[in-house]
Design a protein around this motif. Structure first.
Motif, PDB file in Angstrom:
ATOM      1  N   GLU A  40      -9.654  -8.540 -14.755  1.00 11.63           N
ATOM      2  CA  GLU A  40      -9.883  -7.069 -14.459  1.00 11.63           C
ATOM      3  C   GLU A  40      -9.604  -7.105 -13.004  1.00 11.63           C
ATOM      4  OE1 GLU A  40     -10.209  -4.750 -16.540  1.00 11.63           O
ATOM      5  OE2 GLU A  40     -10.747  -5.611 -18.470  1.00 11.63           O
ATOM      6  N   GLY A  41      -9.053  -5.938 -12.692  1.00 11.87           N
ATOM      7  CA  GLY A  41      -8.877  -5.332 -11.377  1.00 11.87           C
ATOM      8  C   GLY A  41      -7.642  -4.547 -11.108  1.00 11.87           C
ATOM      9  N   ARG A  42      -7.408  -4.107  -9.945  1.00  7.93           N
ATOM     10  CA  ARG A  42      -6.177  -3.455  -9.645  1.00  7.93           C
ATOM     11  C   ARG A  42      -5.328  -3.945  -8.618  1.00  7.93           C
ATOM     12  NH1 ARG A  42      -8.180   2.613  -8.116  1.00  7.93           N
ATOM     13  NH2 ARG A  42      -9.639   1.492  -6.773  1.00  7.93           N
ATOM     14  N   ASN A  43      -4.132  -3.852  -8.637  1.00  3.22           N
ATOM     15  CA  ASN A  43      -3.123  -4.404  -7.840  1.00  3.22           C
ATOM     16  C   ASN A  43      -3.152  -3.291  -6.491  1.00  3.22           C
ATOM     17  OD1 ASN A  43      -1.062  -5.218  -6.143  1.00  3.22           O
ATOM     18  ND2 ASN A  43       0.460  -5.441  -7.821  1.00  3.22           N
ATOM     19  N   PRO A  44      -3.706  -3.904  -5.405  1.00  2.72           N
ATOM     20  CA  PRO A  44      -3.777  -3.221  -3.949  1.00  2.72           C
ATOM     21  C   PRO A  44      -2.318  -3.213  -3.302  1.00  2.72           C
ATOM     22  CG  PRO A  44      -4.356  -5.508  -3.622  1.00  2.72           C
ATOM     23  CD  PRO A  44      -4.142  -5.297  -4.970  1.00  2.72           C
ATOM     24  N   GLY A  45      -1.435  -3.966  -3.652  1.00  2.00           N
ATOM     25  CA  GLY A  45      -0.089  -3.896  -2.856  1.00  2.00           C
ATOM     26  C   GLY A  45       0.728  -2.564  -2.661  1.00  2.00           C
ATOM     27  N   PRO A  46       0.670  -1.900  -3.868  1.00  2.65           N
ATOM     28  CA  PRO A  46       1.640  -0.646  -3.669  1.00  2.65           C
ATOM     29  C   PRO A  46       1.059   0.409  -2.786  1.00  2.65           C
ATOM     30  CG  PRO A  46       1.592  -1.366  -5.773  1.00  2.65           C
ATOM     31  CD  PRO A  46       0.678  -2.397  -4.959  1.00  2.65           C
ATOM     32  N   ARG A  47      -0.430   0.297  -2.932  1.00  3.08           N
ATOM     33  CA  ARG A  47      -1.329   1.534  -2.029  1.00  3.08           C
ATOM     34  C   ARG A  47      -2.269   0.863  -1.026  1.00  3.08           C
ATOM     35  NH1 ARG A  47      -6.522   1.522  -4.326  1.00  3.08           N
ATOM     36  NH2 ARG A  47      -6.608  -0.304  -5.832  1.00  3.08           N
ATOM     37  N   TYR A  48      -1.588  -0.432  -0.412  1.00  2.00           N
ATOM     38  CA  TYR A  48      -2.324  -1.045   0.641  1.00  2.00           C
ATOM     39  C   TYR A  48      -2.670  -0.110   1.990  1.00  2.00           C
ATOM     40  CZ  TYR A  48      -3.436  -5.031   3.847  1.00  2.00           C
ATOM     41  OH  TYR A  48      -4.262  -5.959   4.445  1.00  2.00           O
ATOM     42  N   LEU A  49      -1.523   0.610   2.196  1.00  2.00           N
ATOM     43  CA  LEU A  49      -1.825   1.590   3.582  1.00  2.00           C
ATOM     44  C   LEU A  49      -2.791   2.667   3.331  1.00  2.00           C
ATOM     45  CD1 LEU A  49       2.123   1.384   4.851  1.00  2.00           C
ATOM     46  CD2 LEU A  49      -0.094   0.281   5.799  1.00  2.00           C
ATOM     47  N   ASP A  50      -2.941   3.010   1.910  1.00  5.00           N
ATOM     48  CA  ASP A  50      -3.806   4.254   1.643  1.00  5.00           C
ATOM     49  C   ASP A  50      -5.177   3.958   1.421  1.00  5.00           C
ATOM     50  OD1 ASP A  50      -1.436   6.032   2.022  1.00  5.00           O
ATOM     51  OD2 ASP A  50      -0.963   5.509  -0.177  1.00  5.00           O
ATOM     52  N   LEU A  51      -5.269   2.381   1.179  1.00  7.95           N
ATOM     53  CA  LEU A  51      -6.712   2.244   0.948  1.00  7.95           C
ATOM     54  C   LEU A  51      -7.628   2.765   2.202  1.00  7.95           C
ATOM     55  CD1 LEU A  51      -6.367  -1.563  -0.041  1.00  7.95           C
ATOM     56  CD2 LEU A  51      -6.792   0.578  -1.541  1.00  7.95           C
ATOM     57  N   GLU A  52      -8.869   3.012   1.939  1.00  9.51           N
ATOM     58  CA  GLU A  52      -9.991   3.367   2.963  1.00  9.51           C
ATOM     59  C   GLU A  52     -10.165   2.037   3.552  1.00  9.51           C
ATOM     60  OE1 GLU A  52     -11.830   5.897   3.432  1.00  9.51           O
ATOM     61  OE2 GLU A  52     -10.599   7.205   1.754  1.00  9.51           O
ATOM     62  N   PRO A  53     -10.330   2.444   5.046  1.00 11.03           N
ATOM     63  CA  PRO A  53     -10.352   1.062   5.945  1.00 11.03           C
ATOM     64  C   PRO A  53     -11.409   0.057   5.463  1.00 11.03           C
ATOM     65  CG  PRO A  53     -10.089   3.277   7.070  1.00 11.03           C
ATOM     66  CD  PRO A  53     -10.239   3.510   5.595  1.00 11.03           C
ATOM     67  N   ALA A  54     -12.633   0.411   5.349  1.00 13.28           N
ATOM     68  CA  ALA A  54     -13.662  -0.596   4.768  1.00 13.28           C
ATOM     69  C   ALA A  54     -13.178  -1.304   3.309  1.00 13.28           C
ATOM     70  CB  ALA A  54     -14.996   0.190   4.354  1.00 13.28           C
ATOM     71  N   VAL A  55     -12.480  -0.680   2.584  1.00 10.40           N
ATOM     72  CA  VAL A  55     -11.918  -1.140   1.300  1.00 10.40           C
ATOM     73  C   VAL A  55     -10.887  -2.494   1.876  1.00 10.40           C
ATOM     74  CG1 VAL A  55     -10.726  -1.191  -0.742  1.00 10.40           C
ATOM     75  CG2 VAL A  55     -12.339   0.719   0.024  1.00 10.40           C
ATOM     76  N   ARG A  56      -9.940  -1.787   2.670  1.00 12.27           N
ATOM     77  CA  ARG A  56      -8.829  -2.922   3.170  1.00 12.27           C
ATOM     78  C   ARG A  56      -9.426  -3.907   3.927  1.00 12.27           C
ATOM     79  NH1 ARG A  56      -5.597   0.807   4.933  1.00 12.27           N
ATOM     80  NH2 ARG A  56      -6.448   0.924   6.727  1.00 12.27           N
ATOM     81  N   ARG A  57     -10.503  -3.841   4.657  1.00 13.21           N
ATOM     82  CA  ARG A  57     -11.042  -4.956   5.400  1.00 13.21           C
ATOM     83  C   ARG A  57     -11.850  -5.722   4.725  1.00 13.21           C
ATOM     84  NH1 ARG A  57     -13.517  -0.344   9.613  1.00 13.21           N
ATOM     85  NH2 ARG A  57     -11.459   0.274  10.472  1.00 13.21           N
ATOM     86  N   ARG A  58     -12.424  -5.227   3.425  1.00 16.93           N
ATOM     87  CA  ARG A  58     -12.978  -6.194   2.614  1.00 16.93           C
ATOM     88  C   ARG A  58     -12.129  -7.107   1.855  1.00 16.93           C
ATOM     89  NH1 ARG A  58     -17.558  -6.512  -1.262  1.00 16.93           N
ATOM     90  NH2 ARG A  58     -17.365  -8.474  -2.174  1.00 16.93           N
TER      91      ARG A  58
ATOM     92  N   ARG B 116       2.756   0.987  11.009  1.00 17.92           N
ATOM     93  CA  ARG B 116       2.247   1.670   9.886  1.00 17.92           C
ATOM     94  C   ARG B 116       0.745   1.396   9.747  1.00 17.92           C
ATOM     95  NH1 ARG B 116       5.156  -0.367   4.499  1.00 17.92           N
ATOM     96  NH2 ARG B 116       5.464  -2.450   5.763  1.00 17.92           N
ATOM     97  N   LEU B 117       0.136   0.741  10.634  1.00 16.97           N
ATOM     98  CA  LEU B 117      -1.283   0.513  10.860  1.00 16.97           C
ATOM     99  C   LEU B 117      -1.547   0.494  12.280  1.00 16.97           C
ATOM    100  CD1 LEU B 117      -2.621  -1.873   8.181  1.00 16.97           C
ATOM    101  CD2 LEU B 117      -3.017   0.310   8.277  1.00 16.97           C
TER     102      LEU B 117
END
Length: 316
Positions: free
Chosen positions: A111-129, A248-249
């Motif tokens: 279970e889980g979601r692939n973060p690659g396609p939306r990596y730049l759109d993630l909330e900063p706290a989510v991307r940092r985790r 981009r970041l």
């Protein structure tokens, strides 16, 4: 992979009926489908509702399908969140030896979601985790003594078809950092930085699954796993999570992510003083070696098919 082939493989291996199946929008260069199964009791255990079936996926280093063996080794030696191998084998070809592309495996669905396609759109706290978890998992992998080898190289199947052996790949590959580590009068890295480790081979956001908070729930697509020096593998992974997003970041955010990745890695695996200076050299070398590797791959029919698959999935 045709529907009849998928249904036959799953039915024979798991004694389960395939209700439906679909292709993931991103993932391995292997032919990959997710199968929904008829659930029920299977020898006293509940049958899973979904499994992942892969066919092919030869390593770019050795042209051998190694992912099922690598996952079995990693699952036995570590507690990393990797899919279990439920079954594996080869499609029998009449009158000729089995081609690596005819190997297949059925894996646990994670279970889980692939973060690659939306990596730049993630909330900063989510991307940092996500980045911190990815660094920690890579450190745990590199610190596992049970996966240690005495030199670098590509991974291939052993003579018994159930073990892994080292094989030197042809040409100039990113599997071997070469002279930047060992050719200077004073080596750039010490003994810890130069120690051979099993690494993922394509460690990036698109090969992870995460939950809504960014915690990594699975590390996928181990088909290009190999053995290289620890610092070189770390630098390459850092480039995929941080450096490729330059422009981009914001720079401050990239530096924060870089610090999170390294500190989490160092919780388990040694990180020698001066890595920051050496990392830039490793990353430049990786770009050059990767370019040379793609040129080599493009000269072969199978390699051209693999590159076309990768380009098509990037465009999608």
């Amino acid at each position: 992979m045709e529907a009849e082939t998928v249904e036959r493989l799953v039915a024979d291996a798991l004694e389960a009926e395939v209700r439906s199946w679909y292709r993931p929008r991103s993932g391995s260069v292997a032919e990959t489908v997710v199968c929904r199964l008829e659930t029920g009791d299977c020898g006293g255990e509940d049958r899973p509702s979904r499994v992942v079936c892969k066919r092919g996926g030869a390593s770019v280093w050795t042209d051998d399908v190694i992912e099922p063996l690598v996952l079995e080794y990693v699952a036995e030696a570590t507690d990393l969140p990797v899919p279990r191998v439920l079954a594996s084998g080869s499609v029998e070809l009449e009158g000729e030896s089995n081609d690596p592309l005819e190997r297949w495996a059925i894996y646990e669905f994670r279970e889980g979601r692939n973060p690659g396609p939306r990596y730049l759109d993630l909330e900063p706290a989510v991307r940092r985790r996500l980045v911190a978890d990815a660094g920690e998992l890579l450190g745990r992998l590199h610190a596992t003594s049970a996966l240690a080898f005495d030199r670098v190289g590509g991974l291939a199947r052993g003579a018994d078809d159930r073990s892994l052996r080292l094989r030197a790949p042809d040409g100039w590959h990113a599997v071997d950092p070469g002279w930047p580590l060992t050719g200077f009068p004073v080596p750039l890295a010490g003994d810890e930085g130069c120690r051979p480790v099993v690494t993922h081979g394509d460690y990036q956001p698109s090969n992870l699954l995460v939950d809504d908070e960014g915690a990594v729930t699975a590390v996928l697509d181990w088909g290009n796993a190999h053995v290289t020096h620890a610092e070189y593998a770390l630098a390459r992974a850092e480039a995929r999570f941080v450096d490729v997003y330059a422009g981009r970041l914001p720079r401050a955010e990239r530096e924060r992510l870089r610090g999170l990745f390294r500190r989490a890695y160092a919780n388990d695996a040694p990180l020698e003083t001066g890595f920051d200076r050496r990392a830039s050299i490793y990353k430049l070398l990786w770009v050059a070696q990767s370019g040379a590797n793609y040129l080599r791959i493009a000269r072969e029919p199978r390699g051209r098919r693999q590159l076309r698959t990768q380009v098509r999935r990037l465009l999608e």
